[in-house]
Each structure stands twice: as structure tokens, then as C-alpha cells.
Design a protein around this motif. Structure first.
Motif, PDB file in Angstrom:
ATOM      1  N   ASN A 182      58.225  10.511   7.250  1.00  0.00           N
ATOM      2  CA  ASN A 182      59.564  10.012   7.599  1.00  0.00           C
ATOM      3  C   ASN A 182      60.222  10.901   8.647  1.00  0.00           C
ATOM      4  O   ASN A 182      60.882  10.422   9.576  1.00  0.00           O
ATOM      5  CB  ASN A 182      60.446   9.949   6.342  1.00  0.00           C
ATOM      6  N   ASP A 183      60.029  12.202   8.508  1.00  0.00           N
ATOM      7  CA  ASP A 183      60.608  13.177   9.433  1.00  0.00           C
ATOM      8  C   ASP A 183      59.988  13.033  10.829  1.00  0.00           C
ATOM      9  O   ASP A 183      60.703  12.928  11.837  1.00  0.00           O
ATOM     10  CB  ASP A 183      60.361  14.581   8.866  1.00  0.00           C
ATOM     11  N   PHE A 184      58.666  12.997  10.896  1.00  0.00           N
ATOM     12  CA  PHE A 184      58.004  12.867  12.204  1.00  0.00           C
ATOM     13  C   PHE A 184      58.413  11.556  12.888  1.00  0.00           C
ATOM     14  O   PHE A 184      58.655  11.523  14.091  1.00  0.00           O
ATOM     15  CB  PHE A 184      56.475  12.897  12.024  1.00  0.00           C
ATOM     16  N   CYS A 185      58.474  10.476  12.112  1.00  0.00           N
ATOM     17  CA  CYS A 185      58.857   9.185  12.714  1.00  0.00           C
ATOM     18  C   CYS A 185      60.296   9.243  13.214  1.00  0.00           C
ATOM     19  O   CYS A 185      60.615   8.699  14.278  1.00  0.00           O
ATOM     20  CB  CYS A 185      58.708   8.056  11.703  1.00  0.00           C
ATOM     21  N   TYR A 186      61.163   9.902  12.451  1.00  0.00           N
ATOM     22  CA  TYR A 186      62.564  10.010  12.869  1.00  0.00           C
ATOM     23  C   TYR A 186      62.665  10.768  14.189  1.00  0.00           C
ATOM     24  O   TYR A 186      63.349  10.359  15.122  1.00  0.00           O
ATOM     25  CB  TYR A 186      63.398  10.703  11.785  1.00  0.00           C
ATOM     26  N   THR A 193      60.209  13.739  20.765  1.00  0.00           N
ATOM     27  CA  THR A 193      59.393  14.959  20.782  1.00  0.00           C
ATOM     28  C   THR A 193      59.215  15.502  19.361  1.00  0.00           C
ATOM     29  O   THR A 193      60.120  15.404  18.538  1.00  0.00           O
ATOM     30  CB  THR A 193      60.061  16.100  21.590  1.00  0.00           C
ATOM     31  N   ILE A 194      58.045  16.067  19.139  1.00  0.00           N
ATOM     32  CA  ILE A 194      57.819  16.802  17.881  1.00  0.00           C
ATOM     33  C   ILE A 194      57.086  18.089  18.247  1.00  0.00           C
ATOM     34  O   ILE A 194      56.090  18.057  18.970  1.00  0.00           O
ATOM     35  CB  ILE A 194      56.931  16.018  16.881  1.00  0.00           C
ATOM     36  N   VAL A 195      57.600  19.217  17.774  1.00  0.00           N
ATOM     37  CA  VAL A 195      56.868  20.482  17.885  1.00  0.00           C
ATOM     38  C   VAL A 195      56.198  20.707  16.528  1.00  0.00           C
ATOM     39  O   VAL A 195      56.877  20.725  15.493  1.00  0.00           O
ATOM     40  CB  VAL A 195      57.807  21.655  18.227  1.00  0.00           C
ATOM     41  N   ILE A 196      54.879  20.821  16.563  1.00  0.00           N
ATOM     42  CA  ILE A 196      54.141  20.901  15.298  1.00  0.00           C
ATOM     43  C   ILE A 196      53.636  22.324  15.079  1.00  0.00           C
ATOM     44  O   ILE A 196      53.005  22.906  15.960  1.00  0.00           O
ATOM     45  CB  ILE A 196      52.947  19.917  15.318  1.00  0.00           C
ATOM     46  N   PHE A 197      53.952  22.855  13.916  1.00  0.00           N
ATOM     47  CA  PHE A 197      53.427  24.168  13.526  1.00  0.00           C
ATOM     48  C   PHE A 197      52.220  23.953  12.625  1.00  0.00           C
ATOM     49  O   PHE A 197      52.261  23.138  11.721  1.00  0.00           O
ATOM     50  CB  PHE A 197      54.512  24.979  12.800  1.00  0.00           C
ATOM     51  N   GLU A 198      51.170  24.715  12.887  1.00  0.00           N
ATOM     52  CA  GLU A 198      49.956  24.656  12.065  1.00  0.00           C
ATOM     53  C   GLU A 198      49.490  23.205  11.852  1.00  0.00           C
ATOM     54  O   GLU A 198      49.396  22.704  10.729  1.00  0.00           O
ATOM     55  CB  GLU A 198      50.191  25.415  10.766  1.00  0.00           C
ATOM     56  N   GLY A 199      49.236  22.577  13.010  1.00  0.00           N
ATOM     57  CA  GLY A 199      48.956  21.142  13.048  1.00  0.00           C
ATOM     58  C   GLY A 199      47.677  20.717  12.354  1.00  0.00           C
ATOM     59  O   GLY A 199      47.485  19.531  12.067  1.00  0.00           O
ATOM     60  N   ALA A 260      52.774  24.189  18.463  1.00  0.00           N
ATOM     61  CA  ALA A 260      53.310  25.502  18.841  1.00  0.00           C
ATOM     62  C   ALA A 260      52.199  26.535  18.786  1.00  0.00           C
ATOM     63  O   ALA A 260      51.397  26.545  17.855  1.00  0.00           O
ATOM     64  CB  ALA A 260      54.438  25.885  17.888  1.00  0.00           C
ATOM     65  N   GLU A 261      52.146  27.395  19.799  1.00  0.00           N
ATOM     66  CA  GLU A 261      51.105  28.427  19.815  1.00  0.00           C
ATOM     67  C   GLU A 261      51.503  29.611  18.948  1.00  0.00           C
ATOM     68  O   GLU A 261      50.659  30.372  18.499  1.00  0.00           O
ATOM     69  CB  GLU A 261      50.823  28.868  21.251  1.00  0.00           C
TER      70      GLU A 261
END
Ligand SMILES: NC(=O)c1ccc[n+]([C@@H]2O[C@H](COP(=O)([O-])OP(=O)(O)OC[C@H]3O[C@@H](n4cnc5c(N)ncnc54)[C@H](O)[C@@H]3O)[C@@H](O)[C@H]2O)c1
Length: 311
Positions: A182-186, A193-199, A260-261
Motif C-alpha cells: 500500500n505504501d509503495f503504491c501510494y 518515486t520510491i527510494v528503496i532500502f535493502e531492496g 539507496a546505496e
């Protein structure tokens, strides 16, 4: 007529479960604080078989009074999610554990319980190995620990089923945009944009209506399913966060996501889950992840956090 008491029935899952139970002819009593200030059950108030009690699941006198005539209890009331439990640890203990203990101690032998637990109890799984109901439980958050403790209390009751739920997604009349899909879709719909940690961290997912239908399956098959815990998730969706973002981009092409790196996700959950045991009882999910994403994209046209913005 079967009478069902649902604590926390005004929440994200309850708002889907209550109408389905009413449709199927159950008498439903909901005890909820409605602290989230959403009239999530407004659309079913016309039904005479629904009773709504504004109250606290920790209130022993209140719960006992309503428990008396019930055939089934579904304790959904909880502080849900790791961040909320970390912010309110005393309430997390009293609502998620102590209230469940009090409720179970007041049950008669024949009263049935269906209980939801987070499959985050599996914590960090073994690389590439599916977590089954036999896998060790090593919850990494206070939230996970309270739910695992509550499950033990519930399963000590003779007539109980526990469902270990995957991360739930989809629209509900009490919406939660803090859940991963739900969060990613929002973010995809609002920010693009989405910044993903530990994808690469993997999780399992399940549609909120499938959770409600799963509870119904538990009620329908209680005599053969009782005394057991079951994972409940989409076997087709044991996906990493990056794979999830790719699926969302298929339906929201303007989305840009980057991994995110540096930096970490405070949520260290990383596991894949087998749902074979529940599927062997005849349960099958009705909604795919793709259907859920489509539904969220549609639903988010109604939902905006726009109090502090003109757009
Ligand atoms: N949504 C998920 O991904 C998920 C996954 C696994 C398990 N669960 C479990 O499912 C249940 C419902 O979760 P949800 O996603 O609907 O969350 P939610 O926060 O939307 O619902 C919880 C409900 O409990 C109510 N509540 C809180 N404290 C209460 C109290 N003291 N007395 C009475 N009511 C109280 C809240 O008002 C709310 O309506 C919880 O037990 C949760 O642990 C949820």
C-alpha cells in the motif's frame, strides 16, 4: 444463528471481514475504540445483525459481558506494526498480549477462537528456504514478539486456529498506507518515486479480502482445522522489495524507483513463506498482487494527505 465477537473489528482487516460475515448470515458484535476516527463500518450499520460497541478490549467487565453468548471470537484489536508498538510499548503489551490472555481465560471450552498473527514472527529466514509453520519463530520487533506471545496463549485453548498472515494489501474503508504494498503504491501514485532500502529483502503478501475469506474458511472448516496454525499468503508472491516495485511500475509506468546505496531499512524482515498447509485444507486466494495494485491505483484517487498542501 452463529454469534461472532470481533475486537478491533473497525480496523483495516475488520472493515472487510465484518460485511462478509454479515452477508453469510452471522450475528456480529464489534468492540473497538475507533481511535483512528474513521467510520469504517458505516456501510453495514443498516444490518440489524451488527452490534457496535465503542470500548476497550482490555476492559474485562465489558468484554466478559459480551463474550457470554458468543460462539466464536476473533481478536483483531491490537497496536499493529513495529513503529506504533515501539512508540507505545506499554499499550502494545497490554492490548496485544494482556487483553488476549484475559479474553482466553474467560472463554468456555466450546467457544471458538480465530486469531491473526504476523508472519514477521519468522524474522530473518534462512536464505532460499521457505518458512513453514514448523520454522523457528524469532520475531525482531516488539510488535512481532507480542503477537508470537499472544499466539501461544490462544493456542493453549482447545478450540483455536491461528493464521500467520503475510503483509496485507488492498483497499479497505479503514485504510492503512503504512503497509508495504500500500505504501509503495501510494508513493508511486503521489510522488512517482520510491527510494528503496535493502531492496533484496523478501516478503510474502496477501490481499485484505483474501484474509477475510480465509477467516471464513476457518469458520466453515473449524472442526478439521482446529488446534493448528496456518501461514496465509499468496504463494505466487514471495517477492523482494525491488521485484514489488517492478510490478508496480508495470501499472504506473511513470514511477521511478532507485535502490539507496547507503542507509538501512529499520525493518529487517527477510523471508519467504510456504502456504502449503493452508492450501491443503482447500483454501485458495482469490486476488493476485497485480489485481491489488490495480485496485490501489484506483482507490488512491480518493485518498490524499492534502491537509497541508493545495494540490
Ligand atoms: N494488516 C496486516 O498486514 C496484518 C498482518 C498480520 C496480522 N495482522 C493482525 O490483524 C489484526 C488487525 O490488524 P489491522 O491491519 O486491521 O490493523 P488496524 O490497526 O487497522 O486494526 C486494529 C483495530 O484494533 C482497534 N483497537 C486498538 N486498540 C484497541 C483496544 N484497546 N480496544 C479495542 N480496539 C482496539 C483499532 O481501533 C483498530 O480498529 C491485528 O491483530 C494484527 O496484529 C495484521
Amino acid at each position: 444463528m452463529t454469534k461472532v465477537l470481533i475486537t478491533g473489528g473497525g480496523g483495516y482487516i475488520g472493515a472487510q471481514l465484518v460485511p462478509i460475515l454479515l452477508e453469510r448470515g452471522y450475528d456480529v458484535t464489534v468492540i473497538d475504540t475507533f481511535a483512528h476516527r474513521v467510520n469504517s463500518l458505516g456501510h453495514v450499520c443498516h444490518d440489524d445483525r451488527l452490534e457496535i460497541v465503542r470500548g476497550d478490549a482490555r476492559d474485562e467487565a465489558l468484554v466478559s459481558a459480551h463474550l457470554k453468548d458468543m460462539d466464536v471470537v476473533i481478536p483483531l484489536a491490537a497496536l499493529v506494526g513495529a513503529p506504533l508498538c515501539d512508540r507505545e510499548p506499554l499499550s502494545a503489551q497490554s492490548i496485544n498480549v494482556d487483553a488476549v490472555k484475559m479474553l482466553v481465560s474467560r472463554l468456555s471450552k466450546d467457544q471458538q477462537v480465530i486469531f491473526p498473527v504476523t508472519n514477521s514472527g519468522y524474522g530473518v529466514g534462512e536464505q532460499g528456504a521457505f518458512c513453514t509453520e514448523e520454522s523457528p519463530l524469532r520475531p525482531i520487533s516488539l510488535y512481532g514478539r507480542t503477537k508470537v506471545e499472544a499466539e501461544k496463549i490462544v493456542m493453549a485453548h482447545e478450540n483455536a486456529i491461528s493464521f500467520r498472515l503475510a503483509t496485507v494489501f488492498g483497499m479497505s474503508s479503514r485504510m492503512r498506507i503504512d503497509l508495504l504494498v500500500n505504501d509503495f503504491c501510494y508513493r508511486a501514485c503521489r510522488d512517482r518515486t520510491i527510494v528503496i532500502f535493502e531492496g533484496h529483502f523478501k516478503r510474502n503478501y496477501i490481499h485484505v479480502r483474501d484474509v477475510a475469506l480465509g477467516f471464513l474458511h476457518g469458520l466453515d472448516n473449524f472442526s478439521t482445522m482446529r488446534g493448528e496454525v496456518y501461514n496465509m499468503g499468496l504463494s505466487s508472491a514471495n517477492l523482494s522489495k525491488l521485484e514489488l516495485a517492478t510490478k508496480i511500475k508495470e501499472q504506473v509506468p511513470s514511477l521511478v524507483y532507485i535502490e539507496a546505496e547507503t542507509g538501512e531499512d529499520p525493518d529487517k524482515r527477510d523471508y519467504i513463506v510456504s502456504n502449503d498447509k493452508l492450501e491443503a485444507t482447500g483454501w485458495r486466494p482469490a486476488y493476485s498482487l497485480e489485481q491489488g495494485i490495480k485496485e490501489l491505483v484506483k482507490g488512491y484517487q480518493m485518498l490524499r494527505n492534502e491537509v497541508y498542501s493545495n494540490i
